[in-house]
Design a protein around this motif. Sequence first.
Motif, PDB file in Angstrom:
ATOM      1  N   LEU A  62       0.835  -1.197   0.000  1.00 56.98           N
ATOM      2  CA  LEU A  62       0.000   0.000   0.000  1.00 56.98           C
ATOM      3  C   LEU A  62       0.873   1.252   0.000  1.00 56.98           C
ATOM      4  O   LEU A  62       1.849   1.333   0.737  1.00 56.98           O
ATOM      5  N   LEU A  63       0.493   2.233  -0.842  1.00 60.72           N
ATOM      6  CA  LEU A  63       1.128   3.544  -0.850  1.00 60.72           C
ATOM      7  C   LEU A  63       0.066   4.590  -0.529  1.00 60.72           C
ATOM      8  O   LEU A  63      -1.124   4.342  -0.710  1.00 60.72           O
ATOM      9  N   ALA A  64       0.488   5.756  -0.067  1.00 64.47           N
ATOM     10  CA  ALA A  64      -0.434   6.871   0.154  1.00 64.47           C
ATOM     11  C   ALA A  64      -0.054   8.018  -0.772  1.00 64.47           C
ATOM     12  O   ALA A  64       1.124   8.274  -1.013  1.00 64.47           O
ATOM     13  N   PHE A  65      -1.079   8.689  -1.297  1.00 64.08           N
ATOM     14  CA  PHE A  65      -0.878   9.920  -2.059  1.00 64.08           C
ATOM     15  C   PHE A  65      -1.644  11.014  -1.338  1.00 64.08           C
ATOM     16  O   PHE A  65      -2.874  10.970  -1.242  1.00 64.08           O
ATOM     17  N   ALA A  66      -0.920  11.994  -0.794  1.00 59.81           N
ATOM     18  CA  ALA A  66      -1.524  13.070  -0.008  1.00 59.81           C
ATOM     19  C   ALA A  66      -1.615  14.329  -0.854  1.00 59.81           C
ATOM     20  O   ALA A  66      -0.598  14.838  -1.332  1.00 59.81           O
ATOM     21  N   ILE A  67      -2.839  14.837  -1.030  1.00 58.91           N
ATOM     22  CA  ILE A  67      -3.065  15.996  -1.894  1.00 58.91           C
ATOM     23  C   ILE A  67      -3.716  17.131  -1.100  1.00 58.91           C
ATOM     24  O   ILE A  67      -4.456  16.891  -0.156  1.00 58.91           O
ATOM     25  N   PRO A  68      -3.456  18.391  -1.502  1.00 59.36           N
ATOM     26  CA  PRO A  68      -3.992  19.524  -0.734  1.00 59.36           C
ATOM     27  C   PRO A  68      -5.430  19.892  -1.080  1.00 59.36           C
ATOM     28  O   PRO A  68      -6.099  20.534  -0.282  1.00 59.36           O
ATOM     29  N   GLY A 100      -4.215  21.305   2.392  1.00 57.28           N
ATOM     30  CA  GLY A 100      -3.113  22.262   2.413  1.00 57.28           C
ATOM     31  C   GLY A 100      -2.791  22.789   3.785  1.00 57.28           C
ATOM     32  O   GLY A 100      -2.150  23.841   3.924  1.00 57.28           O
ATOM     33  N   LYS A 101      -3.202  22.094   4.847  1.00 53.97           N
ATOM     34  CA  LYS A 101      -2.960  22.529   6.220  1.00 53.97           C
ATOM     35  C   LYS A 101      -1.753  21.799   6.798  1.00 53.97           C
ATOM     36  O   LYS A 101      -1.596  20.589   6.621  1.00 53.97           O
ATOM     37  N   SER A 123       2.210  15.999  -1.842  1.00 53.70           N
ATOM     38  CA  SER A 123       2.228  17.304  -2.492  1.00 53.70           C
ATOM     39  C   SER A 123       1.947  18.358  -1.423  1.00 53.70           C
ATOM     40  O   SER A 123       0.800  18.687  -1.136  1.00 53.70           O
ATOM     41  N   PRO A 124       2.999  18.891  -0.785  1.00 53.24           N
ATOM     42  CA  PRO A 124       2.804  19.770   0.381  1.00 53.24           C
ATOM     43  C   PRO A 124       2.628  21.231  -0.007  1.00 53.24           C
ATOM     44  O   PRO A 124       3.218  21.718  -0.964  1.00 53.24           O
ATOM     45  N   LEU A 125       1.830  21.930   0.787  1.00 60.57           N
ATOM     46  CA  LEU A 125       1.702  23.380   0.659  1.00 60.57           C
ATOM     47  C   LEU A 125       2.222  24.102   1.887  1.00 60.57           C
ATOM     48  O   LEU A 125       2.785  25.185   1.785  1.00 60.57           O
TER      49      LEU A 125
END
Length: 339
Positions: A62-68, A100-101, A123-125
């Motif tokens: 399993l992979l995670a994709f974190a989006i804002p 985006g927090k 994908s960090p903000l």
Amino acid sequence: MAATLKDVALKAGVSIRTVSNVVNDYPYVTAEVRERVKAAIEELQYQPNLSARYLRKGHSQLLAFAIPDISNVYFSEIANAIISAAATRSYTVLIDHTQGKRDNERAVLKGLTPHLIDGVILSPLALEPEDLQPRVGSIPVVLLGDRIYDVPYDHVTYDNVSAARTATQHLIATGRRRIAALGMQETNAHETETSRLRLRGYTEALTQAGLPIDPHLIIRGLPVYSRSTGARAMRYLLSLDDPPDAIFCFNDHLALGVLRVVYEAGYRVPEDIAVVGFDDIEDSRYAVPALTTIAPDKERIGDLAVAFLLGRIHGTRNGPPERVEVPCHLVIRESTMKG
């Protein structure tokens, strides 16, 4: 009571080891026995113990994709590319919405433990460099986007300055002289790196062409990139004594809002006002008129991100971290084409 491995073995008339070999898709089982075991699994509705499988293999697959911003179609299309790239390598991708927090982005790294996922594409903000410092037991990470961190993680991005310069130069080449820039976004009271880079490309193109930079034509302080914020900004621009003859929007959602307001105000696109977007989301191809836009290579972004991450997970990628820029190109459509 849930069926066990032993129940399946008894039903199929084989050993527990044989059932395990079938469940784990090992090749050392005859076709006849494999079918018998699968029939028993289906009849008993047996569910494999994923935690036990993780302990045996050392990976959860399993992979995670974190989006804002889950409402932004660009991230949905990147997610599709990542999911496809992972599937070809027998991995599943979980999507995490950070809004985006900073706290949410940190939670992705701290809350999703290695017992659940093998690695994160992020994908960090809002993260700061100290949030991304590797810790003992931390999982592999690949970064997307434009924020530059001095941390030992692979980073997949593209040249926003060059792309924005190309978009603005295209508008200049069509004879436009009052070109607005719509998209200076703020997160946590700070302008985002993406919007700063795109503004830089815009101003460079104007300067190179000998055109003035009018601060009234640069829209700042956008909370989000959405159709509604694009529409509000366009209403302001049309209220100016000398409205723009072209708009460079920092993403396609903004441009779609712009197109609607221009139409409602009775102006023609591109005859009166030309419009360029950024991201080449699917909606841009079906807008009326179809939207000229910058197209990043999303499939390449997804494939590189997954390949880099799995290389770190499996130890086949041991060198220093890389920052790779994928290509972008301008897609010219009706919103800038006269006649």
